[in-house]
Design a protein around this motif. Structure first.
Motif, PDB file in Angstrom:
ATOM      1  N   GLY A   1      -5.327 -13.864  -1.323  1.00 22.59           N
ATOM      2  CA  GLY A   1      -6.312 -12.803  -1.450  1.00 22.59           C
ATOM      3  C   GLY A   1      -7.663 -13.238  -1.962  1.00 22.59           C
ATOM      4  O   GLY A   1      -8.532 -12.396  -2.213  1.00 22.59           O
TER       5      GLY A   1
ATOM      6  N   THR B   1      -6.495 -11.994   6.356  1.00 21.71           N
ATOM      7  CA  THR B   1      -5.990 -10.862   5.576  1.00 21.71           C
ATOM      8  C   THR B   1      -6.608  -9.559   6.057  1.00 21.71           C
ATOM      9  O   THR B   1      -5.912  -8.547   6.228  1.00 21.71           O
ATOM     10  CB  THR B   1      -6.306 -11.072   4.089  1.00 21.71           C
TER      11      THR B   1
ATOM     12  N   SER C   1      -4.862  -6.407   7.857  1.00 25.78           N
ATOM     13  CA  SER C   1      -5.054  -5.102   7.218  1.00 25.78           C
ATOM     14  C   SER C   1      -5.589  -4.081   8.209  1.00 25.78           C
ATOM     15  O   SER C   1      -5.157  -2.918   8.213  1.00 25.78           O
ATOM     16  CB  SER C   1      -6.022  -5.228   6.037  1.00 25.78           C
TER      17      SER C   1
ATOM     18  N   THR D   1     -10.653  -9.903  -2.820  1.00 29.50           N
ATOM     19  CA  THR D   1     -10.367  -8.664  -2.086  1.00 29.50           C
ATOM     20  C   THR D   1      -9.455  -7.728  -2.879  1.00 29.50           C
ATOM     21  O   THR D   1      -8.467  -7.203  -2.361  1.00 29.50           O
ATOM     22  CB  THR D   1      -9.731  -8.986  -0.724  1.00 29.50           C
TER      23      THR D   1
ATOM     24  N   GLY E   1      -6.377  -5.044  -1.479  1.00 27.87           N
ATOM     25  CA  GLY E   1      -4.998  -5.095  -1.929  1.00 27.87           C
ATOM     26  C   GLY E   1      -4.560  -3.825  -2.624  1.00 27.87           C
ATOM     27  O   GLY E   1      -3.468  -3.300  -2.368  1.00 27.87           O
TER      28      GLY E   1
ATOM     29  N   SER F   1      -3.938  -9.732  -2.030  1.00 21.08           N
ATOM     30  CA  SER F   1      -4.142  -8.779  -0.933  1.00 21.08           C
ATOM     31  C   SER F   1      -3.503  -9.279   0.361  1.00 21.08           C
ATOM     32  O   SER F   1      -3.107  -8.476   1.209  1.00 21.08           O
ATOM     33  CB  SER F   1      -5.632  -8.529  -0.713  1.00 21.08           C
TER      34      SER F   1
ATOM     35  N   SER G   1      -0.156  -8.065   0.230  1.00 21.19           N
ATOM     36  CA  SER G   1      -0.175  -6.616   0.392  1.00 21.19           C
ATOM     37  C   SER G   1      -0.332  -6.241   1.857  1.00 21.19           C
ATOM     38  O   SER G   1       0.313  -5.300   2.347  1.00 21.19           O
ATOM     39  CB  SER G   1      -1.316  -6.013  -0.438  1.00 21.19           C
TER      40      SER G   1
END
Length: 490
Positions: A143, A194, A198, A319, A323, A407, A410
């Motif tokens: 992250g 990431t 996301s 980030t 997250g 993150s 996540s």
């Protein structure tokens, strides 16, 4: 023709467009404004680095930030950095996530804060349009920058690593690009992988939440539940935006149904639907807003400030927002998925459906009994995945990088939770559609009738005991179409 083309300009990329670039056969083009921003930042980055120390350009990285790179070693320094950081491990991430990463990094470079040579933008666009993928292993980021993923990408651009191409992921040599040594850190200092994952996850989540309302309305109709819980006065009295949105959607879906309710008060799966589904709608909307903001940000370290003709060393690589937003969305998702499983339970009960137990063909049949096991198995995974990734942290690089929000983990958990949610929701849809078929009932009109007719057209009409795995898969595949029935994506 415009629907088959996505124009990247560094400022207006949406999560839905990231999903299209990752999953559909589209052409990715670069807006001239994005190229000009990148070109201006590149000039300023070189000029500032000639006059003062700039992290990663004239110095080492991490704890080596205090080590100056001698001019005679400058050409080799960046290549060493890429080679040393291209060290991910584990299985490769899904091709769609890699394509999402490439689209996000292209857009970030067009935002004009990295100082990377502008030719890198066209190189990334070419890779996307040719269907080439860098090999990106699962493990390597926490992250604070997808360094391993983007270092692998950079080595592919330089021709040191082969791209993966075709449905079998065969190695292939693609178009090369001479990434300057001084641009090495600037290219890889990003959370593009990431953020790409996301963007895919929140796009899918919002679509499934819209479909969930339609499925809940079909279940509501099947058990002859009361519409009182969705009355405007109820939600004016407790005016949470998501709660109001969920109630209004249920009122619209049930607008053509005027049958008297079977009970004065229903179980929570129907009575508390707006209060439980509403937080999930709000959490998913907030997560999408956060990811969209990050995707279009010049979140670079150092940040090249063209207007101020300087660079700023900063923490925009972190980030935490992403997250935490995704952690919240998964917790809210678990709550509303638990209600879906509860509604599935009512659809197996004769007192709610007027049918044999488990909607069996006979009193001794098992019918849809196994759907509850499948749904609760998926729900258990969502509960496990709802554990906040932000509860972890890390101290790295000899103590100078002393925090991480995870993150990346996540985002991965959200991808998996959404996949499990799709299965659980598919189970409820199978049960609701089957109950209505066995009751000989159908909605009278409007979007709920359209949803019912779509489900009835593709789901197996047989009610004798048989394997239901194909039914679940068909129902899960139908969910995006049901989301459009409610108006999602229009």
């Amino acid at each position: 023709m415009e629907n088959s083309r996505i124009v990247i300009d560094g400022t207006g990329l949406t999560c839905a467009q990231v999903a299209r670039a990752a999953r559909e056969d589209v052409i990715v083009a670069i807006d001239p404004s994005g190229l000009e921003r990148a070109r201006s930042a590149w000039r300023v980055a070189r000029e500032v680095a000639d006059a003062q120390p700039v992290y990663g350009r004239t110095t080492g990285v991490g704890a080596n930030r205090v080590v100056d790179v001698e001019w005679e070693d400058a050409d080799a320094h960046g290549l060493r950095l890429l080679r040393s950081h291209a060290a991910g491990a584990g299985p490769l991430i899904a091709p769609e996530i890699v394509r999402a990463m490439l689209a996000v990094r292209l857009n970030q470079l067009a935002a004009g804060g990295s100082g990377v040579e502008p030719g890198a933008l066209q190189a990334l666009a070419d890779v996307l349009n040719l269907g080439l993928l860098p090999p990106v292993p699962v493990y390597g980021a926490i992250g604070t920058g997808d360094l391993t993923a983007l270092a692998s990408t950079a080595l592919c651009l330089l021709g040191e690593r082969a791209w993966l191409a075709g449905p079998d992921g065969a190695p292939e040599r693609g178009p090369g690009f001479t990434l300057r040594s001084s641009d090495a850190l600037a290219f890889i200092s990003s959370n593009a992988a990431t953020l790409g994952e996301s963007a895919l996850a929140v796009t899918d989540l919002r679509e499934l939440l819209a479909a969930s309302t339609v499925v809940a309305a079909l279940s509501h109709f099947a058990v002859r539940a009361s519409e009182e819980p969705y009355a405007p006065a109820v939600h004016d009295a407790c005016p949470h935006p998501g709660q109001r949105e969920a109630a209004a959607a249920m009122r619209a879906l049930l607008a053509f149904e005027r049958a008297a309710p079977a009970r004065i008060q229903d179980p929570y799966g129907y009575r508390a639907f707006p209060q439980v589904h509403g937080p999930a709608l709000e959490a998913a909307g907030y997560a999408e807003a956060v990811v969209t903001r990050e995707v279009n940000a010049a979140a670079e370290n150092p940040l090249v400030d063209v207007a101020g003709h300087t660079v700023w060393h900063n923490g925009n690589f972190h980030t935490a927002y992403v997250g935490l937003a995704l952690d919240t969305a998964r917790a809210a998702l678990f709550q509303t998925m638990a209600l879906s499983a509860a509604r599935l339970g009512t659809l197996a009960e004769p007192s709610f459906t007027g049918l044999y137990p488990f909607q069996g063909a006979t009193e001794a049949s098992s019918g849809i009994m196994i759907l509850e096991y499948v749904a609760h198995s998926a729900l258990a995974d969502v509960r496990r995945l709802a554990t906040p990734a932000a509860l972890g942290s890390a101290v790295l690089s000899r103590g100078v990088e002393e925090h991480a929000g995870f993150s990346t983990q996540s985002a991965r958990a959200t991808t998996d939770a959404v996949a499990a949610y799709r299965i659980g929701l598919g189970c409820e849809l199978v049960a609701a559609a089957r109950a209505l078929r066995m009751q000989g009932r159908a909605p009278a009109g409007g979007p709920l009738k359209a949803a019912h007719d779509q489900a009835a057209a593709v789901l197996d009409p047989r009610v004798e005991d048989r394997p239901l795995d194909d039914d679940i898969a068909v129902a899960a595949d139908l969910l995006p179409r049901l989301a459009r029935v409610q108006g999602y994506g229009s």
